[in-house]
Scaffold this motif. Structure first.
Motif, short mmCIF file in Angstrom:
data_model
loop_
_atom_site.label_atom_id
_atom_site.label_comp_id
_atom_site.label_asym_id
_atom_site.label_seq_id
_atom_site.Cartn_x
_atom_site.Cartn_y
_atom_site.Cartn_z
N TYR A 235 26.53 -9.32 47.50
CA TYR A 235 25.62 -8.48 46.66
C TYR A 235 25.95 -7.37 46.42
CZ TYR A 235 22.35 -12.60 47.40
OH TYR A 235 21.76 -13.91 47.54
N LEU A 236 26.26 -6.67 47.48
CA LEU A 236 26.74 -5.19 47.39
C LEU A 236 27.92 -5.03 46.54
CD1 LEU A 236 25.97 -2.11 47.86
CD2 LEU A 236 27.26 -2.46 50.39
N VAL B 197 28.26 -2.66 42.98
CA VAL B 197 29.17 -1.82 42.96
C VAL B 197 30.31 -2.02 41.75
CG1 VAL B 197 31.17 -0.32 44.21
CG2 VAL B 197 29.04 -0.78 45.31
N ARG B 198 30.69 -3.07 41.89
CA ARG B 198 31.57 -3.42 40.59
C ARG B 198 31.01 -3.29 39.21
NH1 ARG B 198 33.26 -7.65 42.62
NH2 ARG B 198 32.01 -9.36 41.61
N VAL B 199 29.80 -3.87 39.15
CA VAL B 199 29.17 -3.75 37.74
C VAL B 199 28.65 -2.39 37.38
CG1 VAL B 199 26.77 -4.49 38.45
CG2 VAL B 199 27.73 -4.82 36.11
N SER B 200 28.35 -1.71 38.42
CA SER B 200 27.99 -0.27 38.09
C SER B 200 29.01 0.79 37.84
CB SER B 200 27.27 0.22 39.18
OG SER B 200 25.94 -0.60 39.58
N LEU B 201 29.87 0.45 38.71
CA LEU B 201 31.27 1.25 38.35
C LEU B 201 31.76 0.91 37.06
CD1 LEU B 201 33.26 3.38 40.00
CD2 LEU B 201 34.61 1.45 40.43
N VAL C 98 15.83 -1.06 49.55
CA VAL C 98 16.44 -0.10 50.46
C VAL C 98 17.87 0.13 50.35
CG1 VAL C 98 16.78 0.73 52.94
CG2 VAL C 98 14.46 -0.22 52.28
N ALA C 99 18.26 -1.05 50.28
CA ALA C 99 19.91 -0.85 50.04
C ALA C 99 20.15 -0.33 48.57
CB ALA C 99 20.61 -2.42 49.92
N ALA C 100 19.62 -0.60 47.76
CA ALA C 100 19.96 -0.05 46.32
C ALA C 100 19.53 1.49 46.41
CB ALA C 100 18.88 -0.56 45.28
N ALA C 101 18.64 1.88 46.95
CA ALA C 101 18.32 3.45 47.38
C ALA C 101 19.37 3.93 48.01
CB ALA C 101 16.82 3.39 47.95
N ILE C 102 19.93 3.56 49.20
CA ILE C 102 20.74 3.96 50.12
C ILE C 102 22.16 4.10 49.30
CG2 ILE C 102 22.66 3.75 51.83
CD1 ILE C 102 19.99 2.40 53.36
N LEU C 103 22.48 3.06 48.39
CA LEU C 103 23.81 3.14 47.47
C LEU C 103 23.69 4.34 46.53
CD1 LEU C 103 26.41 1.99 46.52
CD2 LEU C 103 25.22 0.77 45.26
N THR D 264 33.30 -1.70 49.73
CA THR D 264 32.34 -2.58 48.97
C THR D 264 32.84 -3.64 48.26
OG1 THR D 264 32.17 -1.18 47.06
CG2 THR D 264 30.37 -0.95 49.00
N LEU D 265 34.02 -3.49 47.66
CA LEU D 265 34.72 -4.36 46.65
C LEU D 265 35.91 -5.37 47.52
CD1 LEU D 265 35.38 -2.36 43.55
CD2 LEU D 265 33.63 -3.83 44.04
N ALA D 266 36.06 -4.85 48.67
CA ALA D 266 37.25 -5.51 49.48
C ALA D 266 36.73 -7.09 49.75
CB ALA D 266 37.73 -4.98 50.71
N PRO D 267 35.62 -7.32 50.15
CA PRO D 267 34.98 -8.67 50.55
C PRO D 267 35.09 -9.68 49.03
CG PRO D 267 33.69 -7.29 51.44
CD PRO D 267 34.52 -6.28 50.68
#
Length: 519
Positions: free
Chosen positions: A19-20, A24-28, A202-207, A244-247
């Protein structure tokens, strides 16, 4: 058991890399596209008042469109363009998931970048630009060597705002097929798993905070001309992207994709299919929270491989058929219609999940209501609630026409919430689902439909064209066909509506498989 020792936290952590990384990929990609478009436009418009007003006006209008609506609007647009491209150029592309999300989010990112870039450039002291011209600099040299460096701190503030907006709004891309941290939130809301909702928020806020602080370091470095701050910020963002993208890059690209719509039963059935595929040694993943039309189009285009639909939904919504046929005849004609689109109706699961009007048992008995026809004289003083789709579906139009229903108020609710609403008296009637376990939990009654205004709704498994001949997939999912009856599905839905570690779709799916094996 404390909150943080709850197994649901470990389940949520298990999905985090996927998910993360996707978030990150789509946001970037969206932020990069927004910057590529916005920065040149801002530079062009800084000395052109008409163009500047037009650009800022359009970007401001985009901000008034709800994020979910903007994301959803891009899907049918791109679907039509993909069809035209395939027809006239022989080249198609996927209109599902990543592309519509990137385009919509890029539009969302533009306003702060445009505004701050224009403000920063116009805020440069005219004496400095005159001095640059005086020493023989061309306008381009003045822009790149004097104006942009001086305006960069203000521009970076806009980029920071844009990045936070994009990361937050990206959570809404789940319904159009883009995996994101929003998967936690949508799944949690539908199954009332508040651990998932909290985890996703929480995950979205931390990111967002992490990206904002790293960009702040770059901004500080530029303002103070500190290479240390700038380097730390750049390296921090690079490290975040890589981690975040490596997996995502490490995963196989040939996984079977199991689709699911936006309610509890679909999450459970998707988990059950996923587990059967994994048990057969087949790599699989899920795409959850998809709308009825989006999920069918995704299957037809090969973006997902298998999902569960309902015969009445396809008949009335997808193929716009209004005649009500007997169950077997409808399934036969539906199979033929699907075959023309190269979609395989693999089989029926064994239960039906139809829309139905539902009331509290005591209230129905007190009013003498047993069928939808009995509501005709009472509906003018009643409130009805339905899910996000119901009041725009042909079934609702059919019910109103067949029984002369005219309710005082219509309310749209998240499916699980509407059962609690009717049980507590917040609404009088709901458009519920016949396989929902909450009917028994709240002591509700399903009203008969004597005129058969609602078509049959057998749960059926559909395969995408490219998987029609996949024997391993067929063998893995064959044991589910004809083995899930209505009592089993109702019990599974009731279990999934709980709020403990055993109520996750994955846990309920395992329980269902065990129950099926003992039959």
């Amino acid at each position: 058991m404390s909150l943080f020792t709850d197994p649901r936290w470990s389940d949520a952590l298990g999905h985090l890399p996927d998910y993360l990384g996707s978030h990150v990929r789509v946001s970037l990609a969206a932020l990069a596209l927004g910057l590529v478009i916005s920065l040149p436009l801002a530079i062009m418009a800084r000395h052109r008042p008409v163009l500047r007003s037009a650009l800022l006006g359009v970007a401001s209008i985009v901000q008034t469109i709800p994020g979910l609506a903007l994301l959803a609007l891009f899907y049918p647009l791109l679907l039509a363009l993909a069809a035209l491209s395939l027809q006239y150029l022989g080249v198609g592309f996927s209109a599902f998931g990543f592309l519509p999300a990137v385009l919509a989010l890029a539009l969302y990112s533009m306003l702060p970048v445009l505004r701050n870039t224009i403000t920063g450039l116009n805020g440069v002291d005219p004496a400095l630009t005159e001095a640059a011209q005086g020493v023989g600099m061309t306008p381009r040299q003045s822009l790149t060597m004097v104006e942009l460096p001086l305006a960069l701190p203000v521009m970076m503030a806009g980029i920071r705002t844009s990045a936070v907006w994009v990361i937050g709004t990206a959570t809404l891309s789940t319904p159009i097929g883009q995996t994101s941290l929003g998967n936690y939130i949508f799944a949690g809301l539908q199954t009332q798993n508040w651990v998932l909702v909290i985890f996703g928020c929480v995950a979205a806020a931390i990111l967002a905070l992490a990206v904002d602080q790293l960009l702040a370091l770059i901004e500080t470095g530029i303002r103070l001309r500190s290479r240390i701050h700038t380097t730390i910020g750049v390296l921090g963002i690079a490290a975040l992207v890589i981690v975040t993208l490596a997996p995502s890059f490490a995963r196989s690209g040939t996984r079977i994709v199991v689709g699911a719509k936006t309610f509890t039963e679909q999450y459970v059935l998707a988990a059950l299919m996923f587990q059967r595929l994994q048990a057969a040694g087949l790599p699989a993943t899920t795409r959850q929270g998809l709308g009825s039309s989006v999920i069918y189009d995704a299957l037809a285009s090969g973006d997902i491989d298998v999902y569960i639909d309902y015969s009445g939904t396809l008949w009335a919504n997808q193929f716009h058929r209004s005649e009500i046929l007997p169950r077997e005849q409808l399934l036969t004609e539906l199979k033929t219609t699907l075959a023309k689109a190269n979609i395989t109706l693999f089989g029926e699961l064994g239960f039906a999940n139809a829309y139905a009007l539902v009331m509290p048992r005591q209230k129905a008995q007190a009013l003498g209501v047993r069928t939808a026809a009995d509501l005709a004289a009472l509906s003018g003083n009643m409130t009805i609630a339905g899910d996000y789709e119901f009041f725009s579906r042909p079934e609702w139009a059919g019910l109103k026409t067949a029984y002369g229903l005219s309710f005082k108020t219509q309310r749209t609710m998240q499916p699980d919430f509407m059962y609690a609403a009717v049980a507590s008296g917040e609404v009088d009637v709901i458009a519920g689902y016949t396989s929902d376990g909450l009917i028994a939990k709240y002591d509700l009654v399903v009203l008969d439909d004597p005129k058969h205004a609602i078509p049959p709704y057998d749960a059926i498994m559909l395969l995408t064209p490219k998987r029609a001949g996949d024997e391993r997939l067929r063998s893995a999912l064959q044991p589910l066909l004809g083995k899930i009856d209505l009592p089993l599905m109702r019990e599974a839905n009731l279990r999934a509506a709980g709020n403990d570690a055993t109520s996750s779709p994955e846990s309920v799916a395992k329980w269902m498989w065990e129950k099926m094996g003992t039959k």
